[in-house]
Design an enzyme around this catalytic site. Structure first.
Site, mmCIF file in Angstrom:
data_model
loop_
_atom_site.group_PDB
_atom_site.id
_atom_site.type_symbol
_atom_site.label_atom_id
_atom_site.label_comp_id
_atom_site.label_asym_id
_atom_site.label_seq_id
_atom_site.Cartn_x
_atom_site.Cartn_y
_atom_site.Cartn_z
ATOM 1 N N HIS A 35 0.808 -1.222 0.000
ATOM 2 C CA HIS A 35 0.000 0.000 0.000
ATOM 3 C C HIS A 35 0.843 1.274 0.000
ATOM 4 O O HIS A 35 0.522 2.240 0.703
ATOM 5 C CB HIS A 35 -0.947 0.030 1.200
ATOM 6 C CG HIS A 35 -1.972 -1.049 1.212
ATOM 7 N ND1 HIS A 35 -1.832 -2.215 0.501
ATOM 8 C CD2 HIS A 35 -3.158 -1.158 1.867
ATOM 9 C CE1 HIS A 35 -2.894 -2.988 0.718
ATOM 10 N NE2 HIS A 35 -3.703 -2.374 1.534
ATOM 11 N N ASP A 108 -7.101 -4.468 -2.162
ATOM 12 C CA ASP A 108 -7.398 -3.815 -0.881
ATOM 13 C C ASP A 108 -8.840 -4.115 -0.459
ATOM 14 O O ASP A 108 -9.573 -3.232 -0.010
ATOM 15 C CB ASP A 108 -7.172 -2.305 -0.964
ATOM 16 C CG ASP A 108 -7.152 -1.644 0.414
ATOM 17 O OD1 ASP A 108 -6.783 -2.324 1.391
ATOM 18 O OD2 ASP A 108 -7.509 -0.455 0.508
#
Length: 228
Positions: A35, A108
């Site tokens: 991320h 995600d």
């Protein structure tokens, strides 16, 4: 703080990256960073790879498409972790995916119940349903950025498999495990809550018209999903 809320500044990301890279230099440990969200963070990752450090990273498919201005009037659907950043950060993410600085895109997938998104933006739970939109958003990025479809799909199949050193995953070959996704490249679909099968029906892409409709999913040789 520009939106009147406590933020997660880019410095929080770059400080952590500096620390991790220094530890990698000392220990030689293999590290994957998940991320990464900022242009500054991607620049540090590029420098680390040029240096020869054993590091890799991914970005979320949300950050491939969205920026902080998309939040609008504090729409909690856009409450994500890490937070959405500026346009230059999104441009750096897309450039990093093309030149190989960024190894993979992740969905995600963080399903959030409706009541957790009905709160004010600052109190809402971060997260969004991502798995069901993952392929379509990847194809959308390929179309917008002029990236060959095979290269775009590599970032969500073979590339992450290589990061995890999964020799039998992420490829189509005789003798490999039959984990396959069959999709119609030219079919479009609208993202609506009733179209999602996940526990959470919340996503910042509600109302979007997306390309690439999944027709079937095969897991270990068995049909797990088939559109009828």
């Amino acid at each position: 703080s520009r939106l009147g809320l406590s933020g997660v500044p880019v410095a929080a990301e770059t400080i952590a990256l500096h620390t991790i890279f220094e530890l990698v230099r000392v220990t030689g440990a293999r590290v994957h960073l998940s991320h990464v969200s900022s242009a500054a963070g991607i620049a540090l990752m590029r420098e680390a790879k040029v240096e020869g450090l054993p590091v890799s990273c991914d970005v979320t498919v949300n950050h491939v498409h969205l920026i902080d201005l998309d939040i609008g009037y504090f729409d909690a659907q856009f409450r994500l972790d890490p937070p959405l950043r500026q346009q230059r950060d999104r441009e750096a993410i897309r450039a990093g995916l093309v030149d190989g600085t960024i190894d993979a895109i992740c969905s995600d997938h963080t399903p959030v119940d409706d009541d957790e998104k009905l709160l004010p933006f600052g109190e809402a739970t971060p997260g969004a349903t991502g798995l069901e939109l993952f392929l379509s958003l990847t194809v959308k990025w390929a179309d917008e950025a002029g990236v060959p479809l095979a290269k775009a799909l590599n970032r969500i199949t073979a590339a992450p498999a290589a990061v995890l050193d999964l020799q039998a995953a992420g490829s189509v070959a005789i003798g490999s495990v039959a984990d396959l996704c069959v999709f119609d490249r030219h079919a479009h679909w609208r993202v609506e809550p009733r179209a999602l099968k996940s526990q959470g029906h919340n996503t910042p892409f509600l109302g979007y018209e997306l390309p690439a409709r999944v027709r079937a999913t095969i897991v270990a040789g068995r049909v797990a999903f088939e559109q009828r």
